[in-house]
Design an enzyme around this catalytic site. Structure first.
Site, short mmCIF file in Angstrom:
data_model
loop_
_atom_site.label_atom_id
_atom_site.label_comp_id
_atom_site.label_asym_id
_atom_site.label_seq_id
_atom_site.Cartn_x
_atom_site.Cartn_y
_atom_site.Cartn_z
N LYS A 25 18.39 5.05 -9.44
CA LYS A 25 18.30 6.11 -8.12
C LYS A 25 18.66 5.52 -6.67
O LYS A 25 18.05 4.96 -6.45
CB LYS A 25 17.09 7.16 -8.50
CG LYS A 25 17.33 7.91 -9.40
CD LYS A 25 16.57 9.14 -9.49
CE LYS A 25 15.61 9.16 -10.14
NZ LYS A 25 14.13 8.67 -10.55
N ASP A 27 15.25 0.55 -14.11
CA ASP A 27 15.66 0.70 -12.50
C ASP A 27 16.58 0.32 -11.48
O ASP A 27 16.34 -1.04 -11.90
CB ASP A 27 14.04 1.31 -11.82
CG ASP A 27 13.20 3.17 -12.76
OD1 ASP A 27 15.20 3.86 -13.18
OD2 ASP A 27 12.63 3.15 -11.92
N MET A 40 7.63 2.45 0.46
CA MET A 40 8.47 3.64 0.20
C MET A 40 8.47 3.86 1.89
O MET A 40 9.09 4.99 1.85
CB MET A 40 8.65 5.04 -0.68
CG MET A 40 9.51 4.52 -1.79
SD MET A 40 9.18 5.95 -3.09
CE MET A 40 7.42 6.63 -3.57
N1 SAH Z 1 5.97 1.05 -9.57
C1 SAH Z 1 6.53 0.63 -8.16
C2 SAH Z 1 7.22 1.49 -6.75
C3 SAH Z 1 8.05 2.18 -7.07
S1 SAH Z 1 7.92 3.19 -5.53
C4 SAH Z 1 5.44 -0.18 -8.60
O1 SAH Z 1 4.08 -0.34 -8.55
O2 SAH Z 1 5.26 -1.26 -7.37
C5 SAH Z 1 9.20 1.75 -4.50
C6 SAH Z 1 9.30 1.24 -3.91
O3 SAH Z 1 7.45 0.06 -4.14
C7 SAH Z 1 9.65 0.74 -2.87
O4 SAH Z 1 10.37 1.56 -2.09
C8 SAH Z 1 8.66 -0.66 -1.34
O5 SAH Z 1 7.86 0.11 -1.07
C9 SAH Z 1 7.76 -1.36 -3.17
N2 SAH Z 1 8.33 -2.08 -3.22
C10 SAH Z 1 8.79 -2.27 -5.14
N3 SAH Z 1 9.30 -3.78 -5.08
C11 SAH Z 1 8.52 -4.49 -3.94
C12 SAH Z 1 8.66 -5.88 -3.95
N4 SAH Z 1 9.50 -6.24 -4.78
N5 SAH Z 1 8.66 -5.63 -2.41
C13 SAH Z 1 8.17 -4.59 -1.63
N6 SAH Z 1 7.98 -3.51 -1.48
C14 SAH Z 1 8.52 -3.40 -2.68
#
Ligand code: SAH
Length: 485
Positions: free
Chosen positions: A286, A264, A398
């Site tokens: 995406k 992803d 998000m």
């Molecule tokens: N499955 C992922 C979340 C996917 S949704 C998880 O468990 O973390 C995507 C959102 O995750 C982003 O918009 C942001 O809000 C958050 N996110 C993912 N990686 C991040 C990072 N390194 N730092 C801050 N926010 C993050």
């Protein structure tokens, strides 16, 4: 080669240990694991050894060492803190033609005890011929991380069908190919993931295929041909928030064996780089607002690769089952009967909390954490009053594009403007930034700082503790004191 490694079968055989201290206790523990009959010679016993004696698990001679204590022993260990005693043991053992190990003295030993990685019945022994025991220990630590915990279970499973495989595949080369494939394929990954029953089922299927007339052809053909005739599997792997060292051991093990990696947008390059060198890498990210690849297309790709017999790693940012649409992929794969291994990952909330040094719960400050997204149709129906409540931490995923609306809703539903909040951008990555501000000032400060996705918003009193790289002094002292209380 200065030493020949051998594995001794000590079950029911007598081993003499001279020395009743902590070192002796460690050796005795190991010998008991190997089902040896242990005789300990020592005037006094370490507490643990005394327990073994009281439980009747060892024989204790509470006197100074004498050569006749070696009677009936096949092996001897000297582990006292008195070199002259150790040497006497070594000499007496040598006289009887016995191998002897003297702790910390290779000169007096006729064998060396290796560092071991125990995945019984699989055992890896590491020796440096006494040159560098600390190096052996380091290697051991590295191998511990590399070798799956359930390797022994896999070996036992193979052992159970070994004779059957022998009968079904009398040809040595065909048989070797069968095992190679078994240990690299879905039976193995299911066992190692703890799905014993699923593994047994798959194994029966594989053995069933050996019985079919087509089998010989499959095993006689090239690897690609064999792959085409059998289904692959999918590993749904949590890639964590970005720092590759936050991958789990299982994630790394499976990344090292996957033939193809679908990743992803939020999976960091450093994580993708941990995949097997010759694995095919497929980007299926995406972009927000753009829809270059649909979820349906990803499902189709997963099925297609699996049908080609490939081992597919599906890498998702954070944890695959937290806002990752992992559930949909699992459903599709299940329906198609494709074996799955799900590997949890460090979700962004946990990665961000750790790297901003901010507790998500804390006595007196927060009793609960909610992982929430304000994106999508459900946003209107969120329980904003609960999210705005005291003694609670809300982590918004998000949320950056929705920041104004989230702040407005929280304030409208009872959160005071001085409620602490933190935004963690690119958590755990070298570019990480942490903004910390009270809810009432958050919008202004976030727009000045040009906060960009991916970022997390954490709202709750605990957020005042964030080690901020932006606006560290935003909080009135009393809020910080409260947070630290
Ligand atoms: N499955 C992922 C979340 C996917 S949704 C998880 O468990 O973390 C995507 C959102 O995750 C982003 O918009 C942001 O809000 C958050 N996110 C993912 N990686 C991040 C990072 N390194 N730092 C801050 N926010 C993050």
């Amino acid at each position: 080669m200065d030493y020949l490694p051998v594995f001794l079968n000590l079950a029911g055989r007598r081993v003499l240990v001279v020395g009743g201290g902590a070192v002796g206790a460690r050796k005795v523990e190991l010998l008991l694991k190997a089902h040896a009959q242990v005789r300990v010679v020592a005037p006094a016993l370490h507490a643990e050894l005394a327990l073994f004696r009281d439980a009747g698990r060892i024989e204790h001679i509470g006197a100074p060492f004498e050569p006749h204590h070696l009677d009936g022993a096949v092996f001897a260990l000297a582990a006292t803190d008195r070199p002259e005693v150790n040497r006497a043991v070594a000499a007496a053992a040598a006289e009887r033609g016995l191998f002897v190990n003297v702790v910390d003295s290779d000169a007096d030993s006729s064998c060396v005890m290796p560092a071991i990685i125990d995945r019984s019945p699989v055992i890896v022994a590491v020796g440096t011929g006494g040159h560098a025991p600390v190096l052996a220990r380091r290697l051991r630590a590295q191998l511990e991380a590399l070798l799956p915990e359930r390797l022994g279970e896999l070996a036992r499973l193979a052992g159970r069908v070994r004779e059957r495989v022998h009968r079904l595949l009398p040809d040595l080369i065909a048989r070797r190919r069968f095992w190679e494939r078994l240990f690299a394929g879905r039976v193995a990954s299911q066992v190692l993931a703890g799905h014993g029953a699923a593994a047994e089922q798959l194994l029966e299927q594989e053995l069933g295929q050996l019985q079919s007339p087509r089998a010989e052809r499959v095993h006689g053909s090239d690897a690609a041909g064999a792959a085409r005739t059998r289904a692959g599997e999918v590993y749904l792997i949590g890639a964590g928030p970005g720092d590759p060292d936050l991958l789990t051991l299982r994630a790394q093990q499976l990344l090292q064996q996957a033939d193809v990696v679908l990743y992803d947008r939020l999976v960091s390059a450093a994580v993708v780089a941990r995949a097997r060198r010759d694995a095919e890498r497929v980007y299926v990210g995406k972009e927000p607002g753009r829809h270059d690849i649909t979820q349906e297309r990803i499902h189709a790709l997963l099925l297609e690769y699996a049908a080609r017999g490939l081992r597919v790693a599906r890498l998702k940012g954070g944890d695959p089952l937290v806002f990752g649409r992992g559930g949909e992929e699992v459903e599709v794969l299940r329906r198609a009967g494709v074996p799955i291994v799900i590997v949890p990952g460090v979700t962004a909330a946990l990665g961000a909390a750790a790297s901003a040094e901010l507790p998500l719960t804390q006595r007196g400050l927060s009793q609960a954490v909610t992982l929430v997204t304000a994106v999508g149709e459900g946003a209107e129906r969120l329980d904003w009053r609960a999210l705005a409540a005291p003694l609670h931490t809300a982590v918004f995923y998000m949320g950056i594009a929705q920041l104004p609306r989230i702040v407005e809703q929280l304030l409208a539903h009872g959160a005071p403007p001085e409620r602490a909040a933190a935004i963690i951008e690119r958590a755990t990555l070298p570019e990480q930034r942490v903004l910390s501000a009270p809810l009432g000032e958050l919008l202004r400060r976030a727009s000045t700082a040009l906060i960009r996705a991916p970022a997390l918003l954490i709202v709750g009193d605990v957020a005042a503790q964030a080690r901020a790289t932006l606006g560290a002094h935003a909080f009135p002292q009393n809020v910080k004191d409260m947070a630290r209380a």
